[in-house]
Design an enzyme around this catalytic site. Structure first.
Site, PDB file in Angstrom:
ATOM      1  N   GLU A 330      38.596  50.154  40.384  1.00  0.00           N
ATOM      2  CA  GLU A 330      39.153  48.919  39.833  1.00  0.00           C
ATOM      3  C   GLU A 330      40.605  49.115  39.425  1.00  0.00           C
ATOM      4  OE1 GLU A 330      35.436  46.552  37.654  1.00  0.00           O
ATOM      5  OE2 GLU A 330      37.056  47.390  36.452  1.00  0.00           O
ATOM      6  N   CYS A 331      41.488  48.259  39.877  1.00  0.00           N
ATOM      7  CA  CYS A 331      42.866  48.157  39.433  1.00  0.00           C
ATOM      8  C   CYS A 331      43.580  49.514  39.494  1.00  0.00           C
ATOM      9  CB  CYS A 331      42.937  47.527  38.049  1.00  0.00           C
ATOM     10  SG  CYS A 331      44.554  46.830  37.650  1.00  0.00           S
ATOM     11  N   GLY A 332      43.673  50.242  38.404  1.00  0.00           N
ATOM     12  CA  GLY A 332      44.288  51.557  38.449  1.00  0.00           C
ATOM     13  C   GLY A 332      43.590  52.477  39.435  1.00  0.00           C
ATOM     14  N   ILE A 335      44.737  51.520  42.874  1.00  0.00           N
ATOM     15  CA  ILE A 335      46.065  52.091  43.126  1.00  0.00           C
ATOM     16  C   ILE A 335      45.944  53.557  43.552  1.00  0.00           C
ATOM     17  CG2 ILE A 335      48.210  52.800  41.981  1.00  0.00           C
ATOM     18  CD1 ILE A 335      47.940  50.227  40.266  1.00  0.00           C
ATOM     19  N   SER A 433      39.243  47.056  44.058  1.00  0.00           N
ATOM     20  CA  SER A 433      39.674  45.690  43.756  1.00  0.00           C
ATOM     21  C   SER A 433      40.603  45.660  42.559  1.00  0.00           C
ATOM     22  CB  SER A 433      38.466  44.800  43.463  1.00  0.00           C
ATOM     23  OG  SER A 433      37.898  45.137  42.206  1.00  0.00           O
TER      24      SER A 433
END
Length: 467
Positions: A330-332, A335, A433
């Site tokens: 998720e998110c971080g 990335i 995501s």
């Protein structure tokens, strides 16, 4: 469990520092359970840090009534007092004409006695008008007391206190003077997370200073006297979170200074599904053997160079994804699983762009900073041919550009996602995501990702993007 709620008249009123101080003070006397309104990881890290117990999030947009009650009940087990910290101002929520997603909605749902923190900087009698307006706006919210924050000298406090108690009929429970002791370090997504802060030898002194400063200037006995028994009856959700079947697989959770954004119940949800949960550090460790991996949100951009230097970790994560091992990011975490992150010139004083290789699981690259994205998310996920409706949240300053061949498995009806309402990029059994999901509300998605047969039946040699 005796409980109360702390809200603010606005963002920045000081409710987080005051809630932190109260939680620290009360933890010296007994077992304290904390909750946070809305989808917020960082404030809960502080509340968990001073109480020694996970802090749970309550959100009337994302969670059903059954989920709210079950999670509140689960958290209350073994606790003597509960503290709920609000989000932003008391009445801020999803939209203009309802209280969905607001602190007020939680205050009413659990009939919590509410203490309003007022930023009293430069106001005295006007503070009474402010409180009176909050009382009148929704009489179902039971505002039982006020804490004045950022106060000046004695005359300032006396005038504001007398006016509030006279015109509003409720007590002023404390007046906290302006002080450098109350300042917590901030960055682009909010406070520096508690785990990261603890790397600084002076951080613990800052936390102790806040607790001491709040304790000196509030009436703790009066606050405890306002608390009321607010313990919902256990339900199906409570029983599920408390269940501990014999583990049949191991899920490794990335947790260190770069990855700290996790909801308090995540490990309980995974354990209730037959998973043993272990933690590891993408910054400092080698990748442990496991049946699946979770990379939560956090600040990988602040540790990009350190993450990139742990080449063994990055290559091991890539290899696991290629093998078809289930991975959720998720998110971080998303990335970290892209090919690279570029930190742009000017950001945090950089004199030139700097690019750092990441894991390369997903065929895309990250740029930081980009435009701010902050909103609720709603959509559907298609996993192994099954449809899962979901609600969540997105909050980031980065952008991820995926290659044209990328397959997305989330379709958003609300929110932005990675691009144009598409989110949930996949590679084999890896899913990444921008959407943050609450574990209780998304237990079905977690079960689909980390079920016993995942990694055995969905990989197809001629189709590298599966799930």
């Amino acid at each position: 469990m005796k409980s109360f709620l702390i809200s603010g008249d606005r963002s920045g009123a000081g409710k987080t520092s005051i809630t932190l101080g109260l939680a620290g003070l009360l933890s010296k006397e007994g077992v304290v359970q904390t909750y946070k309104v809305a989808m917020d990881y960082i404030d809960t890290s502080y509340l968990a840090g001073v109480t020694g117990r996970p802090s749970y999030n309550l959100d009337t947009f994302v969670q059903t009534d059954e989920e709210l009650s079950g999670l509140f009940s689960y958290g209350s087990e073994g606790a003597e007092i509960g503290i709920v910290e609000g989000v932003r101002g008391l009445y801020e929520g999803r939209d203009s004409f309802t209280d969905v997603g607001s602190t007020a909605a939680i205050a009413k749902r659990f009939s919590l006695p509410t203490i309003l923190v007022i930023d009293a900087r430069s106001i005295t009698r006007s503070a009474a008008a402010l409180v009176k307006g909050f009382q009148a706006f929704d009489p179902e919210v039971r505002i039982k007391g006020v804490i004045l924050n950022n106060t000046g000298g004695g005359h300032h406090v006396t005038k504001a206190t007398e006016a509030i108690e006279h015109y509003c009929g409720i007590p002023v429970l404390g007046a906290v003077p302006r002080s450098p002791e109350m300042d917590l370090s901030m960055r682009h997504l909010g406070l520096v997370p508690f785990v990261e802060g603890m790397r600084d030898p002076g951080f613990a002194k800052t936390i102790d200073g806040i607790i001491r400063h709040v304790g000196t200037h509030v009436d703790l006995d009066a606050i405890k006297a306002l608390a009321e028994d607010v313990t919902p009856a256990p339900n199906r959700i409570t029983a599920s979170l408390a269940s501990r079947p014999t583990p049949t697989r191991t899920i490794a959770l990335a947790f260190d200074e770069a990855f700290t954004f996790y909801y308090g119940e995540l490990e309980a949800v995974l354990r209730s599904q037959g998973c043993d949960v272990v933690r590891f550090s993408p910054l400092h460790d080698t990748l442990p053997g496991a049946d699946g991996y979770v990379f939560g949100g956090g600040y990988p951009e602040m540790f990009a160079e350190e993450l990139s230097k742990n080449t063994a970790m990055r290559e091991a994560v890539h290899a696991k994804a290629k093998e078809g091992t289930p991975i959720y990011a998720e998110c971080g975490g998303l990335i970290y699983l892209t090919r690279s992150i570029t930190l742009k010139k000017g950001w945090l004083g950089r004199e030139a762009d700097a690019a750092y290789p990441m894991c390369g699981v997903f065929s895309g690259d990250t740029v930081m900073p980009a435009g701010k994205t902050l909103r609720y998310v709603q959509g559907t996920a298609i996993l192994a041919g099954k449809t899962y409706p979901f609600k969540g949240h997105e909050f980031h300053y980065s952008s991820v550009s995926m290659d044209p061949c990328t397959r997305f498995t989330y379709t958003l009806s609300r929110g932005t996602g990675i691009i144009d309402g598409k989110d949930g990029v996949v590679f084999n059994n890896a899913l990444g995501s921008y959407t943050h999901l609450m574990p209780v509300s998304s237990a079905g998605i977690l079960a689909e990702l980390f079920g016993e047969e995942r990694g055995k039946q969905y990989i197809k040699a001629d189709s590298p993007q599966t799930l």
